[in-house]
Design a protein around this motif. Structure first.
Motif, PDB file in Angstrom:
ATOM      1  N   UNK A 252      27.991  -1.004  54.414  1.00  0.00           N
ATOM      2  CA  UNK A 252      28.959  -2.023  54.765  1.00  0.00           C
ATOM      3  C   UNK A 252      30.305  -1.443  55.184  1.00  0.00           C
ATOM      4  N   UNK A 253      30.338  -0.200  55.629  1.00  0.00           N
ATOM      5  CA  UNK A 253      31.599   0.481  55.894  1.00  0.00           C
ATOM      6  C   UNK A 253      32.138   0.169  57.290  1.00  0.00           C
ATOM      7  N   UNK A 254      33.466  -0.006  57.350  1.00  0.00           N
ATOM      8  CA  UNK A 254      34.181  -0.208  58.606  1.00  0.00           C
ATOM      9  C   UNK A 254      35.262   0.864  58.683  1.00  0.00           C
ATOM     10  N   UNK A 255      35.389   1.508  59.841  1.00  0.00           N
ATOM     11  CA  UNK A 255      36.404   2.545  60.029  1.00  0.00           C
ATOM     12  C   UNK A 255      37.740   1.877  60.347  1.00  0.00           C
ATOM     13  N   UNK A 256      38.625   1.856  59.365  1.00  0.00           N
ATOM     14  CA  UNK A 256      39.945   1.253  59.542  1.00  0.00           C
ATOM     15  C   UNK A 256      40.823   2.120  60.435  1.00  0.00           C
ATOM     16  N   UNK A 257      40.787   3.431  60.206  1.00  0.00           N
ATOM     17  CA  UNK A 257      41.606   4.351  60.995  1.00  0.00           C
ATOM     18  C   UNK A 257      41.056   5.758  60.832  1.00  0.00           C
ATOM     19  N   UNK A 258      41.370   6.608  61.799  1.00  0.00           N
ATOM     20  CA  UNK A 258      40.920   8.002  61.787  1.00  0.00           C
ATOM     21  C   UNK A 258      42.095   8.915  62.087  1.00  0.00           C
ATOM     22  N   UNK A 259      42.030  10.123  61.523  1.00  0.00           N
ATOM     23  CA  UNK A 259      43.053  11.127  61.797  1.00  0.00           C
ATOM     24  C   UNK A 259      42.428  12.513  61.605  1.00  0.00           C
ATOM     25  N   UNK A 260      42.848  13.463  62.435  1.00  0.00           N
ATOM     26  CA  UNK A 260      42.462  14.853  62.227  1.00  0.00           C
ATOM     27  C   UNK A 260      43.533  15.511  61.373  1.00  0.00           C
ATOM     28  N   UNK A 261      43.103  16.227  60.343  1.00  0.00           N
ATOM     29  CA  UNK A 261      44.015  16.948  59.483  1.00  0.00           C
ATOM     30  C   UNK A 261      43.421  18.324  59.235  1.00  0.00           C
ATOM     31  N   UNK A 262      44.118  19.365  59.688  1.00  0.00           N
ATOM     32  CA  UNK A 262      43.653  20.738  59.548  1.00  0.00           C
ATOM     33  C   UNK A 262      42.233  20.907  60.082  1.00  0.00           C
ATOM     34  N   UNK A 263      41.941  20.267  61.215  1.00  0.00           N
ATOM     35  CA  UNK A 263      40.653  20.416  61.870  1.00  0.00           C
ATOM     36  C   UNK A 263      39.547  19.536  61.326  1.00  0.00           C
ATOM     37  N   UNK A 264      39.813  18.782  60.257  1.00  0.00           N
ATOM     38  CA  UNK A 264      38.818  17.878  59.682  1.00  0.00           C
ATOM     39  C   UNK A 264      39.146  16.439  60.050  1.00  0.00           C
ATOM     40  N   UNK A 265      38.108  15.662  60.315  1.00  0.00           N
ATOM     41  CA  UNK A 265      38.279  14.253  60.619  1.00  0.00           C
ATOM     42  C   UNK A 265      38.287  13.462  59.309  1.00  0.00           C
ATOM     43  N   UNK A 266      39.377  12.730  59.070  1.00  0.00           N
ATOM     44  CA  UNK A 266      39.502  11.901  57.883  1.00  0.00           C
ATOM     45  C   UNK A 266      39.501  10.437  58.299  1.00  0.00           C
ATOM     46  N   UNK A 267      38.939   9.588  57.440  1.00  0.00           N
ATOM     47  CA  UNK A 267      38.830   8.161  57.745  1.00  0.00           C
ATOM     48  C   UNK A 267      39.351   7.322  56.594  1.00  0.00           C
ATOM     49  N   UNK A 268      40.028   6.239  56.950  1.00  0.00           N
ATOM     50  CA  UNK A 268      40.313   5.184  56.000  1.00  0.00           C
ATOM     51  C   UNK A 268      39.184   4.181  56.197  1.00  0.00           C
ATOM     52  N   UNK A 269      38.390   3.965  55.150  1.00  0.00           N
ATOM     53  CA  UNK A 269      37.163   3.179  55.251  1.00  0.00           C
ATOM     54  C   UNK A 269      37.327   1.902  54.424  1.00  0.00           C
ATOM     55  N   UNK A 270      36.903   0.796  55.032  1.00  0.00           N
ATOM     56  CA  UNK A 270      36.945  -0.496  54.351  1.00  0.00           C
ATOM     57  C   UNK A 270      35.523  -0.973  54.083  1.00  0.00           C
ATOM     58  N   UNK A 271      35.324  -1.559  52.927  1.00  0.00           N
ATOM     59  CA  UNK A 271      34.046  -2.192  52.619  1.00  0.00           C
ATOM     60  C   UNK A 271      34.321  -3.389  51.722  1.00  0.00           C
ATOM     61  N   UNK A 272      33.320  -4.210  51.551  1.00  0.00           N
ATOM     62  CA  UNK A 272      33.443  -5.347  50.642  1.00  0.00           C
ATOM     63  C   UNK A 272      32.525  -5.113  49.461  1.00  0.00           C
ATOM     64  N   UNK A 273      33.048  -5.392  48.289  1.00  0.00           N
ATOM     65  CA  UNK A 273      32.207  -5.341  47.102  1.00  0.00           C
ATOM     66  C   UNK A 273      32.419  -6.627  46.313  1.00  0.00           C
ATOM     67  N   UNK A 274      31.915  -6.671  45.123  1.00  0.00           N
ATOM     68  CA  UNK A 274      31.980  -7.892  44.312  1.00  0.00           C
ATOM     69  C   UNK A 274      33.420  -8.350  44.106  1.00  0.00           C
ATOM     70  N   UNK A 275      34.335  -7.409  43.997  1.00  0.00           N
ATOM     71  CA  UNK A 275      35.738  -7.741  43.748  1.00  0.00           C
ATOM     72  C   UNK A 275      36.541  -8.029  45.003  1.00  0.00           C
ATOM     73  N   UNK A 276      35.942  -7.984  46.167  1.00  0.00           N
ATOM     74  CA  UNK A 276      36.664  -8.220  47.420  1.00  0.00           C
ATOM     75  C   UNK A 276      36.693  -6.977  48.279  1.00  0.00           C
ATOM     76  N   UNK A 277      37.761  -6.852  49.078  1.00  0.00           N
ATOM     77  CA  UNK A 277      37.890  -5.699  49.973  1.00  0.00           C
ATOM     78  C   UNK A 277      38.183  -4.441  49.191  1.00  0.00           C
TER      79      UNK A 277
END
Length: 128
Positions: free
Chosen positions: A77-102
């Motif tokens: 259920x993952x959605x890519x909120x945003x992406x950034x390269x940091x020191x050559x690695x791709x990092x993601x802010x990931x959103x999902x929904x669970x029982x408690x909400x977002x």
């Protein structure tokens, strides 16, 4: 026009290609225009990513000199909120929904040969 430090990317008026120019060396690269809509470009080394943050699970990518783009997606259920390269690695802010909400989490994202985005989550859930 997108800026990547010393490199500038410009979409051609016909939208058939994206041109990259290194401002210090004058070196130029051309890429075909990504097949799907995008609003952000990321560049790290020779890897270029095109994506729409907060909307989907897919990212388009290619390397400078490639003739076509590839698409990689993360699993539900993952959605890519945003992406950034940091020191050559791709990092993601990931959103999902669970029982408690977002739920928001940080992850290192790897593009696999099987057109998937593999996520390695860092730490705990983030507060919205």
């Amino acid at each position: 026009v997108y800026s990547f430090g010393c490199r500038i990317a410009m979409a051609s008026p016909s939208h058939h290609e994206i041109n990259f120019v290194h401002l210090l060396t004058g070196e130029r690269f051309r890429l075909p225009y990504p097949p799907a809509p995008f609003c952000r470009l990321l560049l790290s080394g020779d890897l270029v990513l095109a994506f729409v943050p907060t909307v989907g699970r897919a990212v388009q990518y290619c390397r400078l000199g490639d003739v076509e783009w590839r698409v990689a997606s993360c699993t539900e259920p993952y959605v890519l909120e945003d992406l950034i390269f940091l020191k050559g690695n791709l990092h993601a802010l990931v959103r999902s929904e669970d029982v408690g909400g977002l739920c928001y989490r940080l992850a290192v994202a790897n593009l696999s040969d099987k057109n998937t985005v593999k996520l390695m989550f860092l730490g705990d859930n983030l507060d919205t």
